[in-house]
Design a protein around this motif. Structure first.
Motif, PDB file in Angstrom:
ATOM      1  N   LEU A   1       3.244  -8.604  35.848  1.00 30.36           N
ATOM      2  CA  LEU A   1       2.081  -8.810  34.977  1.00 30.36           C
ATOM      3  C   LEU A   1       2.455  -8.720  33.501  1.00 30.36           C
ATOM      4  O   LEU A   1       1.787  -9.285  32.655  1.00 30.36           O
ATOM      5  N   ASP A   2       3.550  -8.015  33.200  1.00 32.25           N
ATOM      6  CA  ASP A   2       3.973  -7.904  31.801  1.00 32.25           C
ATOM      7  C   ASP A   2       4.502  -9.216  31.242  1.00 32.25           C
ATOM      8  O   ASP A   2       4.586  -9.387  30.031  1.00 32.25           O
ATOM      9  N   LYS A   3       4.927 -10.108  32.135  1.00 34.22           N
ATOM     10  CA  LYS A   3       5.501 -11.366  31.631  1.00 34.22           C
ATOM     11  C   LYS A   3       4.763 -12.607  32.140  1.00 34.22           C
ATOM     12  O   LYS A   3       5.131 -13.725  31.807  1.00 34.22           O
ATOM     13  N   ALA A   4       3.685 -12.379  32.919  1.00 37.70           N
ATOM     14  CA  ALA A   4       3.017 -13.509  33.580  1.00 37.70           C
ATOM     15  C   ALA A   4       2.282 -14.428  32.615  1.00 37.70           C
ATOM     16  O   ALA A   4       2.064 -15.589  32.930  1.00 37.70           O
ATOM     17  N   TYR A   5       1.873 -13.935  31.449  1.00 39.94           N
ATOM     18  CA  TYR A   5       0.998 -14.724  30.589  1.00 39.94           C
ATOM     19  C   TYR A   5       1.706 -15.338  29.383  1.00 39.94           C
ATOM     20  O   TYR A   5       1.085 -15.676  28.391  1.00 39.94           O
ATOM     21  N   THR A   6       3.020 -15.457  29.502  1.00 42.76           N
ATOM     22  CA  THR A   6       3.793 -16.110  28.446  1.00 42.76           C
ATOM     23  C   THR A   6       3.894 -17.596  28.781  1.00 42.76           C
ATOM     24  O   THR A   6       4.147 -17.942  29.938  1.00 42.76           O
ATOM     25  N   ALA A   7       3.691 -18.427  27.766  1.00 37.18           N
ATOM     26  CA  ALA A   7       3.769 -19.874  28.003  1.00 37.18           C
ATOM     27  C   ALA A   7       5.137 -20.248  28.565  1.00 37.18           C
ATOM     28  O   ALA A   7       6.151 -19.701  28.138  1.00 37.18           O
ATOM     29  N   ARG A   8       5.155 -21.132  29.555  1.00 35.98           N
ATOM     30  CA  ARG A   8       6.427 -21.560  30.162  1.00 35.98           C
ATOM     31  C   ARG A   8       6.231 -22.953  30.749  1.00 35.98           C
ATOM     32  O   ARG A   8       5.100 -23.362  31.008  1.00 35.98           O
ATOM     33  N   ASP A   9       7.350 -23.616  31.035  1.00 34.31           N
ATOM     34  CA  ASP A   9       7.229 -24.945  31.633  1.00 34.31           C
ATOM     35  C   ASP A   9       7.097 -24.821  33.155  1.00 34.31           C
ATOM     36  O   ASP A   9       7.168 -23.722  33.712  1.00 34.31           O
ATOM     37  N   ALA A  10       6.900 -25.977  33.798  1.00 32.03           N
ATOM     38  CA  ALA A  10       6.601 -25.955  35.234  1.00 32.03           C
ATOM     39  C   ALA A  10       7.741 -25.361  36.054  1.00 32.03           C
ATOM     40  O   ALA A  10       7.504 -24.611  37.007  1.00 32.03           O
ATOM     41  N   ALA A  11       8.989 -25.682  35.664  1.00 26.43           N
ATOM     42  CA  ALA A  11      10.127 -25.179  36.452  1.00 26.43           C
ATOM     43  C   ALA A  11      10.181 -23.657  36.375  1.00 26.43           C
ATOM     44  O   ALA A  11      10.384 -22.977  37.396  1.00 26.43           O
ATOM     45  N   SER A  12       9.961 -23.097  35.189  1.00 27.55           N
ATOM     46  CA  SER A  12      10.042 -21.633  35.121  1.00 27.55           C
ATOM     47  C   SER A  12       8.773 -20.979  35.668  1.00 27.55           C
ATOM     48  O   SER A  12       8.815 -19.827  36.099  1.00 27.55           O
ATOM     49  N   THR A  13       7.667 -21.714  35.691  1.00 26.18           N
ATOM     50  CA  THR A  13       6.456 -21.180  36.362  1.00 26.18           C
ATOM     51  C   THR A  13       6.754 -21.017  37.852  1.00 26.18           C
ATOM     52  O   THR A  13       6.460 -19.990  38.468  1.00 26.18           O
ATOM     53  N   ARG A  14       7.376 -22.045  38.415  1.00 23.25           N
ATOM     54  CA  ARG A  14       7.722 -21.979  39.841  1.00 23.25           C
ATOM     55  C   ARG A  14       8.698 -20.827  40.103  1.00 23.25           C
ATOM     56  O   ARG A  14       8.525 -20.061  41.057  1.00 23.25           O
ATOM     57  N   THR A  15       9.690 -20.685  39.242  1.00 25.59           N
ATOM     58  CA  THR A  15      10.676 -19.603  39.408  1.00 25.59           C
ATOM     59  C   THR A  15       9.995 -18.234  39.319  1.00 25.59           C
ATOM     60  O   THR A  15      10.270 -17.333  40.116  1.00 25.59           O
ATOM     61  N   LEU A  16       9.078 -18.105  38.345  1.00 24.69           N
ATOM     62  CA  LEU A  16       8.367 -16.829  38.187  1.00 24.69           C
ATOM     63  C   LEU A  16       7.579 -16.499  39.453  1.00 24.69           C
ATOM     64  O   LEU A  16       7.673 -15.377  39.978  1.00 24.69           O
ATOM     65  N   TYR A  17       6.804 -17.471  39.951  1.00 24.86           N
ATOM     66  CA  TYR A  17       5.959 -17.168  41.115  1.00 24.86           C
ATOM     67  C   TYR A  17       6.780 -17.001  42.391  1.00 24.86           C
ATOM     68  O   TYR A  17       6.421 -16.185  43.245  1.00 24.86           O
TER      69      TYR A  17
END
Ligand SMILES: C[S@@+](CC[C@H](N)C(=O)[O-])C[C@H]1O[C@@H](n2cnc3c(N)ncnc32)[C@H](O)[C@@H]1O
Length: 204
Positions: free
Chosen positions: A6-22
């Motif tokens: 949750l500490d890093k979930a709301y930082t803007a990112r592109d689709a590839a890093s969104t997928r990596t995060l989730y």
């Protein structure tokens, strides 16, 4: 100590890093959001239900994650729910809940595979905003509805802080392409003092 996503979930990112995060968050997502009182899925499900007459009409849970949004809709009485997500790891947790009729892995920005009208309603719960999907997804989802179809979605306070997100809703309501049936600010993750707006739009 486990990593707190949750500490890093709301930082803007592109689709590839969104997928990596989730993908990386998938194993601890439910515990972390439950610990913080994740309230938006239940609020969205109740709002959608209040405008729904046929609970057996199919609903698409876009950005279904591990299935907490589908579960809230199932518990509210929606009988047929399909789930889509960008993250295979989140999606495999959703599949294991056994609540979805079918699930599908999607690429960011890909057009929807169904015909407008196949779903009576589409949900995007906790999906649009910084760290997840861009507002262009709203337009894709609206185009995936038939006349009279409903979209339930949420914007958390981070998404509300960026005027581009509510402006995306206005693009539909100002020209009469959709009617705003419901908008309410309330708890999102009370444990981190984060709230959200829940909206229900009807395509006209
Ligand atoms: C905060 S989670 C919410 C999951 C679920 N709806 C819930 O309420 O628990 C956001 C989800 O949106 C998915 N997502 C982000 N961008 C997406 C996109 N462009 N297309 C489909 N899914 C996306 C992520 O993989 C993640 O599972």
């Amino acid at each position: 100590m486990t990593d707190r996503f949750l500490d890093k979930a709301y930082t803007a990112r592109d689709a590839a890093s969104t997928r990596t995060l989730y993908d990386a968050w998938s194993k601890s997502y439910e515990a972390e959001v439950a610990e913080n009182g994740y309230a938006t899925p239940g609020r969205c499900a109740a709002a959608l239900k209040s405008f729904t007459s046929n609970m057996s009409a199919p609903v698409l849970d876009f950005g279904c994650g591990t299935g907490l949004s589908g579960l809230a809709m199932k518990l509210a009485g929606f009988e047929v729910i399909d789930g889509l997500d960008l993250s295979s790891e989140m999606l495999s947790q959703a599949e294991s809940k056994g609540i979805y009729r079918k699930t599908r892995l999607v690429e960011a920005g890909a057009p929807l595979a169904h015909r407008p009208g196949d779903y009576a309603a589409i949900a995007a719960i906790g999906v649009i905003g910084a760290g997840a999907a861009p507002i262009s997804v709203l337009h894709t989802l609206m185009k995936g509805l038939g006349k009279g179809g409903l979209l339930v979605l949420s914007f958390n306070d981070h998404a509300l802080a960026d005027p581009v997100n509510e402006a995306g809703l206005s693009e539909w309501t100002d020209c009469g392409g959709a009617r705003l049936l419901f908008r309410k600010h309330g708890d999102h993750l009370p444990g981190i003092n984060l709230k959200s707006n829940v909206y229900v739009l009807e395509k006209t």
